[in-house]
Write an enzyme that holds these catalytic residues in place. Structure first.
Site, mmCIF file in Angstrom:
data_model
loop_
_atom_site.group_PDB
_atom_site.id
_atom_site.type_symbol
_atom_site.label_atom_id
_atom_site.label_comp_id
_atom_site.label_asym_id
_atom_site.label_seq_id
_atom_site.Cartn_x
_atom_site.Cartn_y
_atom_site.Cartn_z
ATOM 1 N N ASP A 1 1.029 -1.694 -0.401
ATOM 2 C CA ASP A 1 0.082 -0.287 -0.062
ATOM 3 C C ASP A 1 1.009 1.371 0.026
ATOM 4 O OD1 ASP A 1 -1.288 2.107 0.613
ATOM 5 O OD2 ASP A 1 -2.515 0.635 1.886
ATOM 6 N N HIS A 2 1.127 2.080 -1.260
ATOM 7 C CA HIS A 2 2.013 2.515 -1.694
ATOM 8 C C HIS A 2 2.333 4.531 -0.285
ATOM 9 C CE1 HIS A 2 -0.915 4.830 -3.910
ATOM 10 N NE2 HIS A 2 -0.335 5.725 -3.327
ATOM 11 N N LYS B 1 4.928 6.773 2.258
ATOM 12 C CA LYS B 1 5.043 8.374 2.469
ATOM 13 C C LYS B 1 5.370 8.860 4.092
ATOM 14 C CE LYS B 1 0.675 9.099 -0.816
ATOM 15 N NZ LYS B 1 2.371 9.386 -2.098
ATOM 16 N N ASP C 1 -11.338 2.325 -4.129
ATOM 17 C CA ASP C 1 -10.490 2.211 -4.616
ATOM 18 C C ASP C 1 -8.893 3.141 -3.509
ATOM 19 O OD1 ASP C 1 -8.549 2.786 -6.634
ATOM 20 O OD2 ASP C 1 -9.257 5.115 -6.983
ATOM 21 N N HIS D 1 -6.583 2.748 1.626
ATOM 22 C CA HIS D 1 -5.843 3.809 2.303
ATOM 23 C C HIS D 1 -5.700 4.566 3.750
ATOM 24 C CE1 HIS D 1 -3.679 3.237 -1.286
ATOM 25 N NE2 HIS D 1 -4.728 4.144 -2.173
ATOM 26 N N LYS E 1 -12.688 12.602 -5.812
ATOM 27 C CA LYS E 1 -11.908 12.947 -6.879
ATOM 28 C C LYS E 1 -12.401 14.584 -7.661
ATOM 29 C CE LYS E 1 -9.877 8.990 -8.880
ATOM 30 N NZ LYS E 1 -9.059 9.119 -9.012
#
Length: 506
Positions: free
Chosen positions: A180-181, A185, A238, A243, A343
């Protein structure tokens, strides 16, 4: 960070967009920073008809475009190899084993492999099975095998369970790295340090002093060319289920007994297990979903979601979702967590806001100054990574008029060095066998279990409210009514519009 042991990284889908834009540039940055092993090889695998030479040329062109530090890197380019095969066909894995053996003989690297599945999720169970059947996933003394898979880790609770079952049929849990990018961070990792190394924060990090917690992940872009994929996913699958839920766990977890992969992930799991179950029949009270509509933003007409390429004209897929949740444990009992993502919002920003309770007796608050004058700790994850503390100070002059001031820290002020890309950090962690920042299977299932009532209700009730919101706004107006309490509202990071785009406070 230290150098890692000698090994080979195999990228399935090496000619795809993820490898081109993220994986290969991140590997080159690690090479430029002298963090790769002394003996290291990269084997690209895919259906594109490359050989070693043509793959090296392709990669060199990609690095010129996407790697900041690229200066030719001939030594790095020589590390690259390629095998053309279809990962969905078992017949190719015999050739894969032979190719790896050839690379090992030439380089002197032990049978230590990382298999990166930059492929469609449909292959997440197939590739491990074929690797196992051809002896490529077997660990022996002095060797190891690891597999990195990208989200989505299933599309609902049932499919997540099935994926975990497939993976663990051929691999041990400690071989599986679910990436999970967001967890790579720098500011996300700093949440733990901020909380647990500072005596000024940890005593206040509970229901006695915190009024509510707010987490926002906003994007200014629409779905672009991903409309077909996104319409099968939506904002909940998504972004929120993975996240944002990971950020909730990091904010809410108990202190681990030590800084290790197991102890940290055990505490994150406990948060998911403590989430108050959502009631399908009462979701309207805690959930708002929306879909962006056409609007003029800075003189440009931005299309509605339903006008995007690949999106059905009658789509009810959400591009915005806001949720109120509770964690029923001793630390957080009664404290609401508000999370939102969407978004076509005014800017790209991800931040966590800790809203502290007001002082028990108001002495200095001037008439008309309400809740927003209370203290906030803002942890900015992107952009302009940093931490902001908001507190009241006396205005110069007679009387006791108070205004809110900011105590500001930016990572860019700490060092001239650029923050490492999330993929750089996570790839290096996997090379070193550190799974702390990777999702564990049981936590993935618990997160899906929590959102399951939402998916079930939406499927059962096609008339569940889907509110429209114009591009360039902060989502449906109804989301503003979620946060309980007089004068309380979401934090809106952007002060105003200027000629060169949105100006953000931090």
């Amino acid at each position: 960070m230290e150098r890692t042991g000698d090994q080979i990284l195999i990228i399935f889908g090496a000619s795809g967009d993820l490898a081109k834009r993220k994986l290969l540039p991140s590997l080159y940055e690690l090479y430029a920073d002298k963090l790769l092993p002394e003996k290291f090889a990269i084997l690209g695998v895919g259906r594109t008809k490359y050989d070693d030479a043509s793959f090296r040329s392709y990669t060199e062109e990609s690095l010129q475009e996407f790697a900041d530090k690229f200066n030719g890197g001939k030594e790095f380019i020589r590390m690259l190899h390629y095998l053309s095969m279809d990962p969905a066909e078992e017949s190719g894995y015999k050739g894969l084993a032979a190719k790896l053996e050839k690379i090992r003989e030439a380089s002197g690297i032990p049978a230590r492999y990382i298999f990166y599945l930059a492929t469609p999720p449909s292959l997440y169970g197939t590739i491990p099975r074929f690797l196992h059947e051809h002896g490529l996933a077997t660990q022996e003394e002095g060797t190891w095998k690891r597999i990195i898979i990208e989200k989505p880790f299933g599309l609902d609770l049932e499919s997540a369970r099935e994926l975990n079952r497939e993976l663990l049929e051929y691999l041990d849990e400690d071989q599986v790295y679910r990436i999970d990018h967001y967890l790579g961070k720098e500011t996300v990792q700093n949440i733990l340090v901020t909380r647990f190394s500072n005596g000024i924060f940890e005593p206040l990090w509970n229901r006695n002093y915190i009024d509510h917690v707010e987490i926002t992940s906003a994007e200014s872009l629409g779905v672009g060319s991903r409309g077909g994929y996104y319409d099968r996913s939506g904002a909940l699958r998504d972004m929120l289920q993975n996240h944002l839920m990971q950020l909730v766990a990091l904010v809410a977890m108990e202190p681990p007994s030590e800084i290790s992969s197991d102890t940290i992930r055990n505490e994150m799991l406990k948060v998911f297990q403590s989430l108050r179950p959502l009631e399908k029949e009462k979701l309207e009270q805690s959930l708002i979903r929306g879909q962006y509509s056409a609007s003029h933003v800075r003189g440009e007409l931005l299309p509605a979601y339903r006008s995007e390429k690949g999106v059905p004209e009658d789509s009810r897929t959400e591009t915005f979702v806001a949720l109120k949740l509770y964690i029923d444990n001793w630390r957080w009992g009664g404290v609401p967590f508000y999370i939102r993502t969407g978004k076509r919002l005014p800017t790209k920003v991800t931040e966590i806001v800790i809203h502290f309770k007001s002082s028990p007796h108001t002495l200095f608050c001037s008439e008309g100054v309400g809740y927003n004058s209370t203290n906030q700790l803002v942890i900015r994850i992107q952009p302009n990574e940093g931490i902001l503390l908001k507190f009241g100070m006396k205005v110069q002059g007679a009387g006791y008029n108070v205004q809110t001031v900011n105590m500001d820290f930016h990572y860019k002020d700490l060092s001239d060095d650029e923050l490492p890309d999330a993929y750089e950090r996570l790839l290096l962690d996997c090379m070193q066998g550190d799974s702390t920042l990777y999702s564990r299977g049981d936590a993935v299932e618990e997160a899906w279990r929590f959102v399951a009532p939402i998916l079930e209700r939406w499927e059962e009730d096609p008339d569940f409210p889907l509110y429209g919101y114009p591009c360039g706004t902060w989502g449906p107006e109804q989301a503003n009514e979620m946060i309980e309490g007089e004068g309380k509202t979401w934090r809106y990071p952007c002060k105003n519009l200027v000629d060169n785009g949105l100006y953000c406070e931090l």
